[in-house]
Design an enzyme around this catalytic site. Structure first.
Site, PDB file in Angstrom:
ATOM      1  CB  VAL A 221      -0.965   0.026   1.211  1.00 54.28           C
ATOM      2  CG1 VAL A 221      -2.022  -1.061   1.073  1.00 54.28           C
ATOM      3  CG2 VAL A 221      -0.203  -0.103   2.522  1.00 54.28           C
ATOM      4  CE1 TYR A 222       3.908   1.293   4.155  1.00 50.79           C
ATOM      5  CE2 TYR A 222       6.211   0.889   3.609  1.00 50.79           C
ATOM      6  CZ  TYR A 222       5.182   0.897   4.531  1.00 50.79           C
ATOM      7  OH  TYR A 222       5.427   0.515   5.828  1.00 50.79           O
TER       8      TYR A 222
END
Length: 327
Positions: free
Chosen positions: A52-53
């Protein structure tokens, strides 16, 4: 850079890790390349990311840079899965979601495997044994070499690690747990760290510089370009700008003056050398800032400095942790 074993495994990692939280969002390709090259040239091996970064851009960028700049075998690539951009369900630890997320991570990274794959957080809506089965399948299929968890509280970590140890050779033991830990956040010492030590799970501290506050840069104002000035991360920094944090930062700066070091070096050395810690994960704005963090390799804090910092930052733990002999 010194290498340490991650938990009770054969995996060795550099005792400082490189974080990529801002890659693909606040950190562009050129700055990320400079950071990765600086880290590798200093002997760093552990690079931490997550699916999700940057909405997946951090993994994609890391994969592209490794292909161009660094031999794959020189790095320990760690990623995480389980967080979901869904306001109704923040975490999904189901076997289906986790394994699909791992395949997507490998595609973005352009790699056949990751060295360390971690469940990003505990999902109370999924049976824990199902979540852990996904870790076993990842290892048995060769998509992950080692596995761990992140943001599990004490009982969750103890339950997960014990479950994995109940069938040696069948289930993959947990190598790591990733949790926030710094002079400004010592909550892991209450239950998480004792569980990790007892079960021989290595601790990878995130935000070891107190979300940047322990560097002292927020003492008078919020610098432009800092996380505290970022629209996305200002709320992340704000809780550590209170009076209690100020007292701790002042103590760190006093120690730094006495040691002819920087506050960053003092704060990072303190957490790096705590019992159970394997490798703090450091995120940097640019290569120069990262080089400042990596320079901590030559610094060991004297016992009296460590004790003074322990005292000024000591968390308040009462029942059930108080000394019963005094009652």
């Amino acid at each position: 850079m010194e290498q340490r074993h991650l938990g009770r495994t054969g995996l060795r990692v550099s005792r400082i890790g490189l974080g990529t939280l801002t890659w693909g969002r606040d950190t562009d390709e050129d700055d990320a390349a400079d950071q990765l090259r600086t880290f590798w040239e200093a002997g760093g091996t552990l690079v931490d990311t997550a699916d999700v970064y940057g909405g997946g851009e951090a993994e994609h960028l890391l994969g592209q840079l490794v292909k161009r700049l660094i031999p794959r075998e020189d790095l320990v690539v760690a990623t995480k899965a389980g967080s979901v951009p869904d306001p109704d369900r923040r975490f999904d630890g189901s076997r289906g979601h986790l394994l699909a997320a791992l395949d997507a991570s490998l595609h973005r990274l352009g790699m056949e495997y990751v060295d360390l794959w971690q469940v990003h957080a505990f999902d109370p809506g999924t049976p824990l044994e199902e979540t852990l089965q996904a870790l076993d399948l990842a290892v048995s299929s060769g998509r992950a070499r080692y596995v761990g968890v992140s943001n599990f509280c004490g009982w969750q970590l103890a339950k997960a690690a014990t479950w994995q140890l109940a069938a040696p050779g069948v289930r993959s033991r947990l190598a790591s747990t990733q949790m926030e830990y710094s002079l400004l956040q010592r909550g892991v010492e209450r239950e998480v760290l004792p569980a990790a030590l007892d079960l021989e799970v290595g601790l990878l501290p995130s935000s070891p510089l107190g979300r940047g506050v322990l560097t002292g840069k927020y003492r008078r104002a919020t610098p432009a370009g800092s996380r505290g000035a970022s629209e996305q991360l200002a709320a992340f920094v704000e809780p550590y700008l209170d009076d209690a944090a100020t007292r701790i930062v002042d103590a760190v700066m006093t120690a730094a003056d006495g040691l002819a070091a920087t506050p960053l070096q003092v704060a990072l050395a303190w957490v790096r050398d705590r019992p159970g810690v394997v490798a703090p994960i450091v995120g940097a704005r640019d290569a120069a800032q990262l080089a400042g963090a990596l320079s901590v390799e030559t610094l060991s804090l004297p016992d009296e400095i460590c004790q003074a910092l322990d005292d000024v930052s000591a968390p308040v733990h009462r029942y059930p942790d108080q000394d019963w002999s005094t009652l």
